[in-house]
Motif scaffolding. Structure first.
Motif, PDB file in Angstrom:
ATOM      1  N   LEU A 544      -5.011 -14.962  -1.600  1.00 50.89           N
ATOM      2  CA  LEU A 544      -4.224 -14.031  -1.991  1.00 50.89           C
ATOM      3  C   LEU A 544      -2.776 -14.589  -1.656  1.00 50.89           C
ATOM      4  CD1 LEU A 544      -4.916 -10.368  -1.318  1.00 50.89           C
ATOM      5  CD2 LEU A 544      -5.445 -11.937  -3.400  1.00 50.89           C
ATOM      6  N   ASP A 545      -1.686 -14.824  -2.480  1.00 47.06           N
ATOM      7  CA  ASP A 545      -0.229 -15.234  -2.241  1.00 47.06           C
ATOM      8  C   ASP A 545       0.446 -14.430  -1.329  1.00 47.06           C
ATOM      9  OD1 ASP A 545       0.994 -13.055  -3.813  1.00 47.06           O
ATOM     10  OD2 ASP A 545       0.469 -14.006  -5.533  1.00 47.06           O
ATOM     11  N   PHE A 546       1.453 -14.740  -0.959  1.00 49.92           N
ATOM     12  CA  PHE A 546       2.268 -14.073   0.187  1.00 49.92           C
ATOM     13  C   PHE A 546       2.567 -12.630  -0.129  1.00 49.92           C
ATOM     14  CE2 PHE A 546       6.673 -12.683   1.977  1.00 49.92           C
ATOM     15  CZ  PHE A 546       5.951 -12.556   3.398  1.00 49.92           C
ATOM     16  N   SER A 547       3.167 -12.551  -1.217  1.00 49.11           N
ATOM     17  CA  SER A 547       3.666 -11.180  -1.635  1.00 49.11           C
ATOM     18  C   SER A 547       2.487 -10.143  -1.816  1.00 49.11           C
ATOM     19  CB  SER A 547       4.322 -11.147  -3.307  1.00 49.11           C
ATOM     20  OG  SER A 547       5.316 -11.842  -2.948  1.00 49.11           O
ATOM     21  N   THR A 548       1.405 -10.476  -2.375  1.00 46.39           N
ATOM     22  CA  THR A 548       0.329  -9.672  -2.541  1.00 46.39           C
ATOM     23  C   THR A 548      -0.366  -9.471  -1.421  1.00 46.39           C
ATOM     24  OG1 THR A 548      -0.129 -10.751  -4.954  1.00 46.39           O
ATOM     25  CG2 THR A 548      -1.874  -9.391  -3.527  1.00 46.39           C
ATOM     26  N   LEU A 549      -0.612 -10.204  -0.389  1.00 48.69           N
ATOM     27  CA  LEU A 549      -1.455 -10.014   0.949  1.00 48.69           C
ATOM     28  C   LEU A 549      -0.295  -9.264   1.612  1.00 48.69           C
ATOM     29  CD1 LEU A 549      -3.583 -11.024   2.817  1.00 48.69           C
ATOM     30  CD2 LEU A 549      -2.236 -12.925   3.631  1.00 48.69           C
ATOM     31  N   ARG A 550       0.958  -9.444   1.677  1.00 45.62           N
ATOM     32  CA  ARG A 550       1.949  -8.619   2.624  1.00 45.62           C
ATOM     33  C   ARG A 550       1.767  -7.073   2.003  1.00 45.62           C
ATOM     34  NH1 ARG A 550       8.393  -9.279   3.849  1.00 45.62           N
ATOM     35  NH2 ARG A 550       8.613  -7.707   5.343  1.00 45.62           N
ATOM     36  N   SER A 551       1.893  -6.960   0.589  1.00 47.33           N
ATOM     37  CA  SER A 551       1.469  -5.658   0.048  1.00 47.33           C
ATOM     38  C   SER A 551       0.229  -4.971   0.644  1.00 47.33           C
ATOM     39  CB  SER A 551       1.670  -5.626  -1.352  1.00 47.33           C
ATOM     40  OG  SER A 551       1.454  -4.310  -1.880  1.00 47.33           O
TER      41      SER A 551
END
Length: 817
Positions: A544-551
């Motif tokens: 996952l990319d950063f934004s998706t993973l953080r979400s």
């Protein structure tokens, strides 16, 4: 028969057609026993094929078991040579003859005699096939002039001939075992053991060698009081007793305590060859625990056959325990397949080792030996011997053949694994076969997907995955493999090729369901190991990319350790302040906030919070483990105090990153922190291949050694776990051993852990010059304090054998610990 009468066993070997002569031999034995047993204080016992106990092994093997118990061999032949008993012998008689001859030449049997019943062959007539073989053998006896033989005309003459031979043996045995006044006259009807020669007996003719006789004579002159004889002298007396034996006697070896007493007091004394041979035999039989000195006696026993000659004899024709451990010793010495002489050459030794009649312990030792020491040139003999084995044993021999091939032809070895359907290949051999992956053709590796051996299939799938050479169809098939690590790689291959697995399918394929250890009533429970499924899920998060993973991490709720772990490990720099803040309060504030958020959102309903709080300590530990690994990956020295505080307060598992951080920035005080770290958590890998790379306690030992550099003596004095200490001993540089004082080395050789002492002694032997090892051994053996026998055993290796042999044996022994 009185209790003091000994049994002298005689084996009678003959093919069919001599029933009258065999019956006559038994009658004569009974008659001689009645007439002479009281005078000789012995009884004859005649054994032959009639006495072999039926069993499931080759019939001749049962007969050979009886033959091996006998002191003498008598062979009788007429016009029949007998039938073939195996690939190496044209008849049972031939096998019995050559087996007896080998045992006589190696001191395991006393003598033999061959008798030929005369057969008239009309002039101009060619003898039949059986008689022709008998006549050829008779001529061989004449030409060699080594074996006593005699002709007889009928069974009555044979009776008289056998009686003469038995009486000769009887008087010989009586002279051997009777202590007489040298001036006393010999009975008139007793044949001289020197065949009436006027020459004095040679030293080889005495039952006990000169050095041992001198010791016994001195011992007999001692006063009768108890204190006049020491324990080590009693040990040598026992040694002399064990050195005098024949094949008919009970197997008896000098014990480990007496053997070490003899080594302590007599290691530099002039012992007789008989005593040295008995000490070698004792060292071989006691080799399993390596608590009996051996190497000094091997060096002393050296004759025209070299220092391994006695071990080769025991490996070929010794008892079961002698064979097993003699083979192991030859394996350590990197020796070739033994060959005693033309009658018991490598072919027959192999046939004996691999025979179905051979014990599993000897068979397994032989396979290990062949896998390590045999060469391509030996393969035809090995395959010929294996062809006579049961299918089960033949399959095991194939692994040894693969091991032989692996040293010169990796492709050929792997092809053989597949073609011969070898179902079990040990992990070490599998590692060797794939150790040089650059040299393996993809075609060969692809063929290994059909291998029966799980270890070969797993290595092949790992390599093919790295090369992106697993076809979609193959991956679908591998998803049902019996090995779940292979299933994981298959699932990753499918994902790489755009095939998305439903979560239920992935879970079913990757979770292992197994019986529980607990029982409820009459029914066993079931447990699920989801290690591989968890790795698969972690790998999806890593994509996952950063934004998706953080979400994902923010919305995961209280039980967000998986998402948070991946977020921190991939983006540690972005979250460095947050990681430090959470570690300072050990994630207590984070956990409370998550509960508050879920309570406010209505995710946690009444009655659930107490249950979640029951899991709080478990969750906080997992959060701290993953966050600390991420923080150490940043490699900032200013975080050292925080890292130390977390390790002090929390049960942290060791990871490669944490150990590397402490080794780089820590000091002496951090050794105890490293020792305290737990094992790597099985379900928390960061990536697919990292699953195979964790090696503890070796990595702990490496970090500790870095911190203790320059003060190794203090380092060794610390209270370390045995496994860490052993790994440390393996990693210490050679120069460290040279620089350490003898007092420190001796202290380490006194550690209570057996495995550690062996490893440390072997490192001493490999690192120190021979003169210093000898000095160290002498100090260790001669001191008044307690000593450990296996330390003596391995130090003696370095002090006694030639340097090339020392290095060979020590390196191989160390690799097995």
């Amino acid at each position: 028969m009185s209790d003091k009468q000994k049994i002298v066993r005689i084996f009678i070997g003959s093919p069919g057609g001599l029933k009258d002569e065999r019956r006559a031999a038994h009658d004569v034995v009974n008659s001689v026993n009645r007439s002479h047993s009281d005078r000789w204080r012995l009884q004859f016992k005649l054994l032959g094929w009639e006495d072999a106990v039926p069993g499931y092994v080759r019939a001749q093997s049962k007969i050979n078991d009886d033959l091996d118990k006998c002191d003498y061999f008598i062979g009788v032949l007429c016009d029949n040579w007998g039938s073939k008993t195996g690939p190496d012998y044209s008849s049972g008689f031939e096998e019995e003859y050559f087996r007896s001859k080998a045992r006589i030449e190696n001191g395991l049997m006393k003598d033999m005699a061959i008798y030929f019943k005369m057969v008239e062959v009309p002039p101009n007539m060619k003898p039949g096939e059986g008689l022709g073989k008998v006549l050829k053998f008779r001529q061989k006896c004449i030409d060699e002039n080594k074996i006593f033989f005699k002709d007889f005309s009928d069974h009555q003459v044979f009776r008289d001939t056998i009686r003469d031979k038995l009486e000769e043996i009887g008087w010989r045995e009586t002279e051997i075992f009777t202590v007489e006044d040298p001036q006393s006259s010999q009975p008139k009807d007793a044949p001289s053991i020197q065949d009436k020669s006027s020459d004095p007996p040679t030293s080889d003719s005495w039952l006990i060698d000169q050095g041992a006789r001198d010791f016994l004579h001195g011992l007999m002159q001692r006063p009768p009081n108890w204190e006049s004889t020491s324990a080590h002298e009693v040990a040598r007396l026992r040694l002399i007793g064990t050195s005098v034996s024949r094949s008919g006697n009970d197997e008896f070896y000098v014990g480990n305590h007496d053997a070490n007493l003899i080594f302590q007091k007599f290691r530099n004394a002039a012992l007789s060859k008989q005593e040295v041979r008995a000490l070698v035999d004792s060292g071989v039989v006691g080799f399993q625990y390596q608590n009996v000195p051996l190497w000094r006696w091997l060096a002393r026993y050296e004759d025209e056959g070299g220092i391994w000659s006695r071990v080769e004899v025991l490996a070929a024709v010794g008892s079961e325990s002698e064979q097993r451990y003699a083979i192991e010793i030859l394996d350590l010495g990197s020796q070739s397949i033994p060959s005693l002489h033309e009658y018991f050459d490598q072919k027959r030794v192999l046939a004996s080792w691999l025979s179905d009649a051979t014990s599993s312990q000897v068979f397994d030792a032989a396979l290990s030996f062949l896998g390590s020491n045999a060469t391509d040139d030996d393969l035809p003999l090995i395959e010929e011997a294996a062809a006579q084995c049961s299918p089960q044993r033949r399959t095991k021999v194939e692994e040894a053949i693969v091991s032989i091939l692996s040293r010169t032809n990796l492709d050929g070895a792997l092809k053989r694994v597949v073609e011969k359907e070898v179902d079990k290949v040990g992990q070490k051999l599998a590692d060797v076969l794939f150790s040089n992956s650059q040299s393996l053709a993809t075609e060969t590796v692809l063929s290994c997907l059909a291998a029966k051996s799980e270890s070969i299939r797993l290595h092949a799938v790992q390599l093919l995955y790295a090369r992106s050479e697993i076809a979609l169809e193959a991956a679908e098939t591998l998803l049902t493999d019996s090995n779940h690590e292979i299933r994981l790689l298959a699932a990753e291959t499918l994902k790489k090729n755009g095939v998305k697995l439903d979560d239920d399918v992935a879970k079913q394929a990757l979770c292992i369901t197994k019986p529980s250890n607990s029982l409820i009533g009459l029914f066993a429970g079931r447990e699920t190991d989801d290690t591989y499924y968890e790795i698969y899920r972690m790998n999806r998060l890593l994509e996952l990319d950063f934004s998706t993973l953080r979400s994902r991490a923010n919305s995961a709720g209280v039980f967000s350790e998986r998402e948070l772990s991946v977020l921190y490990s991939r983006f540690a720099s972005k979250f460095s302040d947050e990681i430090r803040q959470n570690l300072r309060d050990r994630f207590k504030g984070y956990f409370d906030r998550k509960i508050d958020e879920e309570r406010s959102a209505g995710t946690i309903v009444a009655g659930q919070e107490p249950k979640i709080r029951n899991l709080e300590n478990f969750m906080l530990k997992r959060f701290c483990n993953d966050a600390l690994a991420a923080l150490c990956g940043l490699a900032k020295v200013q975080d050292l105090d925080l890292v130390r505080d977390v390790i002090r307060d929390t049960e942290i598992d060791a990871t490669k990153g944490i150990l590397k951080y402490l080794a780089r920035f820590g000091d002496w005080s951090d050794i105890e922190r490293i020792r305290k770290l737990g094992d790597y958590p099985t379900g928390r890998r960061r990536g697919l291949l990292e699953f195979y790379q964790t090696k503890l306690p070796s990595q702990k030992a490496a970090a500790i050694l870095t911190l203790g550099k320059g003060r190794v003596a203090d380092l060794l004095a610390l209270d370390l776990d045995n496994e860490i200490r052993i790994s440390l001993a393996k990693k210490l540089p050679r120069k460290v051993f040279i620089d350490l004082r003898d007092e420190v080395l001796l202290r380490e050789l006194d550690r209570k852990d057996d495995e550690y002492r062996v490893v440390f002694a072997l490192r001493c032997v490999l690192a120190l010059p021979k003169s210093r090892v000898t000095k160290l051994l002498d100090r260790y053996v001669d001191r008044a304090e307690h000593r450990f026998y296996n330390s003596v055993h391995w130090l003696d290796l370095g002090a006694s054998l030639p340097i090339p042999h020392v290095r060979n044996v020590a390196e191989r022994a160390l690799a097995r610990h």
